[in-house]
Design a protein around this motif. Structure first.
Motif, PDB file in Angstrom:
ATOM      1  N   LEU A  19       0.843  -1.192   0.000  1.00 11.04           N
ATOM      2  CA  LEU A  19       0.000   0.000   0.000  1.00 11.04           C
ATOM      3  C   LEU A  19       0.879   1.243   0.000  1.00 11.04           C
ATOM      4  CD1 LEU A  19      -2.997   0.828   0.187  1.00 11.04           C
ATOM      5  CD2 LEU A  19      -2.769   0.795   2.682  1.00 11.04           C
ATOM      6  N   THR A  20       0.550   2.206  -0.882  1.00 15.82           N
ATOM      7  CA  THR A  20       1.293   3.450  -0.981  1.00 15.82           C
ATOM      8  C   THR A  20       0.338   4.621  -0.839  1.00 15.82           C
ATOM      9  OG1 THR A  20       2.943   2.452  -2.451  1.00 15.82           O
ATOM     10  CG2 THR A  20       2.799   4.858  -2.443  1.00 15.82           C
ATOM     11  N   PHE A  21       0.624   5.498   0.111  1.00 14.77           N
ATOM     12  CA  PHE A  21      -0.157   6.710   0.290  1.00 14.77           C
ATOM     13  C   PHE A  21       0.461   7.852  -0.502  1.00 14.77           C
ATOM     14  CE2 PHE A  21      -1.767   5.745   4.903  1.00 14.77           C
ATOM     15  CZ  PHE A  21      -2.621   4.791   4.393  1.00 14.77           C
ATOM     16  N   GLY A  22      -0.400   8.666  -1.122  1.00 14.99           N
ATOM     17  CA  GLY A  22       0.024   9.954  -1.631  1.00 14.99           C
ATOM     18  C   GLY A  22      -0.299  10.998  -0.581  1.00 14.99           C
ATOM     19  N   ALA A  23      -0.668  12.199  -1.011  1.00 15.54           N
ATOM     20  CA  ALA A  23      -1.134  13.206  -0.063  1.00 15.54           C
ATOM     21  C   ALA A  23      -2.297  12.595   0.718  1.00 15.54           C
ATOM     22  CB  ALA A  23      -1.581  14.454  -0.810  1.00 15.54           C
ATOM     23  N   MET A  24      -2.286  12.788   2.031  1.00 14.11           N
ATOM     24  CA  MET A  24      -3.259  12.060   2.848  1.00 14.11           C
ATOM     25  C   MET A  24      -3.488  12.774   4.178  1.00 14.11           C
ATOM     26  SD  MET A  24      -4.924   8.982   3.099  1.00 14.11           S
ATOM     27  CE  MET A  24      -3.991   7.919   2.006  1.00 14.11           C
ATOM     28  N   PRO A  25      -4.683  13.336   4.414  1.00 13.73           N
ATOM     29  CA  PRO A  25      -4.959  13.879   5.739  1.00 13.73           C
ATOM     30  C   PRO A  25      -5.040  12.756   6.764  1.00 13.73           C
ATOM     31  CG  PRO A  25      -6.922  13.982   4.358  1.00 13.73           C
ATOM     32  CD  PRO A  25      -5.803  13.512   3.486  1.00 13.73           C
ATOM     33  N   VAL A  26      -4.712  13.074   7.995  1.00  8.46           N
ATOM     34  CA  VAL A  26      -4.696  12.056   9.040  1.00  8.46           C
ATOM     35  C   VAL A  26      -6.056  11.395   9.194  1.00  8.46           C
ATOM     36  CG1 VAL A  26      -4.497  11.761  11.553  1.00  8.46           C
ATOM     37  CG2 VAL A  26      -2.731  12.998  10.299  1.00  8.46           C
ATOM     38  N   GLU A  27      -7.132  12.176   9.104  1.00  4.35           N
ATOM     39  CA  GLU A  27      -8.465  11.583   9.278  1.00  4.35           C
ATOM     40  C   GLU A  27      -8.786  10.562   8.188  1.00  4.35           C
ATOM     41  OE1 GLU A  27      -7.836  14.792   8.873  1.00  4.35           O
ATOM     42  OE2 GLU A  27      -9.297  15.795   7.560  1.00  4.35           O
ATOM     43  N   ALA A  28      -8.254  10.769   6.998  1.00  2.00           N
ATOM     44  CA  ALA A  28      -8.462   9.800   5.926  1.00  2.00           C
ATOM     45  C   ALA A  28      -7.717   8.507   6.218  1.00  2.00           C
ATOM     46  CB  ALA A  28      -8.009  10.377   4.593  1.00  2.00           C
ATOM     47  N   ALA A  29      -6.484   8.630   6.714  1.00  2.00           N
ATOM     48  CA  ALA A  29      -5.707   7.446   7.070  1.00  2.00           C
ATOM     49  C   ALA A  29      -6.392   6.662   8.184  1.00  2.00           C
ATOM     50  CB  ALA A  29      -4.303   7.863   7.492  1.00  2.00           C
ATOM     51  N   GLU A  30      -6.919   7.364   9.159  1.00  2.00           N
ATOM     52  CA  GLU A  30      -7.584   6.696  10.276  1.00  2.00           C
ATOM     53  C   GLU A  30      -8.857   5.984   9.855  1.00  2.00           C
ATOM     54  OE1 GLU A  30      -6.222   9.654  13.938  1.00  2.00           O
ATOM     55  OE2 GLU A  30      -8.038  10.120  12.768  1.00  2.00           O
ATOM     56  N   ALA A  31      -9.517   6.488   8.806  1.00  2.00           N
ATOM     57  CA  ALA A  31     -10.794   5.910   8.364  1.00  2.00           C
ATOM     58  C   ALA A  31     -10.628   4.827   7.308  1.00  2.00           C
ATOM     59  CB  ALA A  31     -11.688   7.019   7.808  1.00  2.00           C
ATOM     60  N   LEU A  32      -9.408   4.590   6.834  1.00  2.63           N
ATOM     61  CA  LEU A  32      -9.205   3.678   5.710  1.00  2.63           C
ATOM     62  C   LEU A  32      -9.456   2.224   6.082  1.00  2.63           C
ATOM     63  CD1 LEU A  32      -8.223   3.025   2.840  1.00  2.63           C
ATOM     64  CD2 LEU A  32      -5.887   2.993   3.757  1.00  2.63           C
ATOM     65  N   ALA A  33     -10.269   1.576   5.271  1.00  2.00           N
ATOM     66  CA  ALA A  33     -10.442   0.120   5.320  1.00  2.00           C
ATOM     67  C   ALA A  33     -10.478  -0.352   3.876  1.00  2.00           C
ATOM     68  CB  ALA A  33     -11.724  -0.264   6.045  1.00  2.00           C
ATOM     69  N   LEU A  34      -9.581  -1.250   3.503  1.00  2.00           N
ATOM     70  CA  LEU A  34      -9.544  -1.725   2.121  1.00  2.00           C
ATOM     71  C   LEU A  34     -10.838  -2.464   1.799  1.00  2.00           C
ATOM     72  CD1 LEU A  34      -5.834  -2.900   1.865  1.00  2.00           C
ATOM     73  CD2 LEU A  34      -6.834  -0.735   1.117  1.00  2.00           C
ATOM     74  N   PRO A  35     -11.332  -2.342   0.561  1.00  2.00           N
ATOM     75  CA  PRO A  35     -12.681  -2.828   0.247  1.00  2.00           C
ATOM     76  C   PRO A  35     -12.886  -4.317   0.404  1.00  2.00           C
ATOM     77  CG  PRO A  35     -11.515  -2.128  -1.742  1.00  2.00           C
ATOM     78  CD  PRO A  35     -10.711  -1.659  -0.579  1.00  2.00           C
ATOM     79  N   ASP A  36     -11.847  -5.122   0.237  1.00  2.00           N
ATOM     80  CA  ASP A  36     -12.040  -6.570   0.394  1.00  2.00           C
ATOM     81  C   ASP A  36     -11.722  -7.039   1.802  1.00  2.00           C
ATOM     82  OD1 ASP A  36      -9.337  -6.246   0.421  1.00  2.00           O
ATOM     83  OD2 ASP A  36      -8.918  -7.537  -1.292  1.00  2.00           O
ATOM     84  N   GLY A  37     -11.456  -6.090   2.703  1.00  2.00           N
ATOM     85  CA  GLY A  37     -11.196  -6.454   4.089  1.00  2.00           C
ATOM     86  C   GLY A  37      -9.802  -6.950   4.368  1.00  2.00           C
ATOM     87  N   THR A  38      -8.941  -6.952   3.361  1.00  2.00           N
ATOM     88  CA  THR A  38      -7.580  -7.431   3.573  1.00  2.00           C
ATOM     89  C   THR A  38      -6.754  -6.375   4.309  1.00  2.00           C
ATOM     90  OG1 THR A  38      -6.809  -6.573   1.448  1.00  2.00           O
ATOM     91  CG2 THR A  38      -7.656  -8.832   1.493  1.00  2.00           C
ATOM     92  N   GLU A  39      -5.665  -6.809   4.885  1.00  2.00           N
ATOM     93  CA  GLU A  39      -4.742  -5.905   5.553  1.00  2.00           C
ATOM     94  C   GLU A  39      -3.439  -5.877   4.762  1.00  2.00           C
ATOM     95  OE1 GLU A  39      -4.615  -7.755   9.345  1.00  2.00           O
ATOM     96  OE2 GLU A  39      -6.405  -6.728  10.080  1.00  2.00           O
ATOM     97  N   PRO A  40      -2.829  -4.708   4.608  1.00  2.00           N
ATOM     98  CA  PRO A  40      -1.610  -4.618   3.794  1.00  2.00           C
ATOM     99  C   PRO A  40      -0.438  -5.326   4.449  1.00  2.00           C
ATOM    100  CG  PRO A  40      -1.995  -2.562   4.931  1.00  2.00           C
ATOM    101  CD  PRO A  40      -3.204  -3.413   5.183  1.00  2.00           C
TER     102      PRO A  40
END
Length: 267
Positions: free
Chosen positions: A62-83
């Protein structure tokens, strides 16, 4: 505020166009991954503006580009997998890791630099730069493998295709010592959204301390500018004082710190 996901690069580019164009430096890693990514995502704020992006590739990386902290905290990959691994701006990576509760270990602590004005080393190192050729592949393959090992990147079984692509597009340069021996190399990405990124800067161990990295970095920087890059970027390992001192001398200025982590699977 929500995450959106797609597997289609054109859909992603359309949705995230404004952010990618406004912040090409912060999004450099994602921009170079778009066409080969397994999954692409963008975060919309309360007014619908896209303020965060990501790209994922197997296994997943998983690679983040520009990313507010709240977006990172709310992220859940759609298939439920963990990076398996994650790389991005330090604050966002740490926020995501804390939100998941996963155990992790750092694998890279790096700094993003952006070219201000190129200031070549003076006097220039002995020798000259040239574009790499296929005749260089055996040696450059060994160097690429060592580069990956030193920087703790995922190793490849064979670097031929990786290097050949860059050679074919004149994006890989070597520095030759006065006797004609290749002693260092550096590559540059394609120009995407006006930015290009210098990478794969490597000097043969026995040849270090002679300025060859400065010479070959200057050569690929000029090549990137000549190819139309408005911004030229590079990452350095924060644990390497030599490279962190070198690039500012060449005219690069720090843009921000990034963190790469490896997650430890849950028992």
């Amino acid at each position: 505020m929500t995450w959106h996901f797609t597997t289609d690069p054109d859909t992603f580019r359309t949705a995230a166009r404004a952010l990618l164009a406004a912040e090409p430096a912060r999004n450099t890693a994602v921009l170079t991954m778009v066409d080969g990514a397994e999954l692409l995502g963008w975060w919309t704020g309360p007014d619908g503006t896209v303020t965060g992006v990501l790209a994922a590739s197997p296994p997943p990386v998983l690679t983040f580009g520009a990313m507010p902290v709240e977006a990172a905290e709310a992220l859940a990959l759609p298939d439920g997998t963990e990076p398996a691994t994650l790389r991005g701006e330090t604050a966002a990576v740490e926020a995501y890791a804390a939100a998941t509760g996963l155990d992790w270990e750092p694998v890279m602590d790096i700094r993003l630099f952006r070219l201000d004005a190129l200031t070549p080393q003076h006097p220039a190192p002995a020798g000259r730069a040239r574009t790499a050729t296929t005749a260089d592949l055996p040696l450059l393959g060994e160097w690429a493998a060592d580069f990956a090992a030193v920087h703790r990147y995922e190793p490849r079984d064979d670097y031929t295709d990786f290097l050949t692509e860059r050679i074919a597009e004149d994006r890989l340069h070597v520095w030759e010592a006065p006797d004609g021996r290749p002693v260092a190399m550096a590559a540059v990405s394609r120009v995407i959204e006006g930015q290009a990124r210098v990478h794969l800067v490597y000097t043969a161990p026995a040849e270090r301390g002679r300025g060859y990295a400065a010479g070959v970095t200057t050569a690929v920087t000029r090549a990137a500018l000549g190819a139309g890059a408005a911004q030229v970027l590079l990452f350095t390992d924060l644990s390497n004082p030599t490279s962190n001192a070198l690039y500012p001398r060449l005219g690069y200025r720090p843009e921000g710190d990034h963190l790469g982590v490896r997650f430890i699977p849950r028992p």
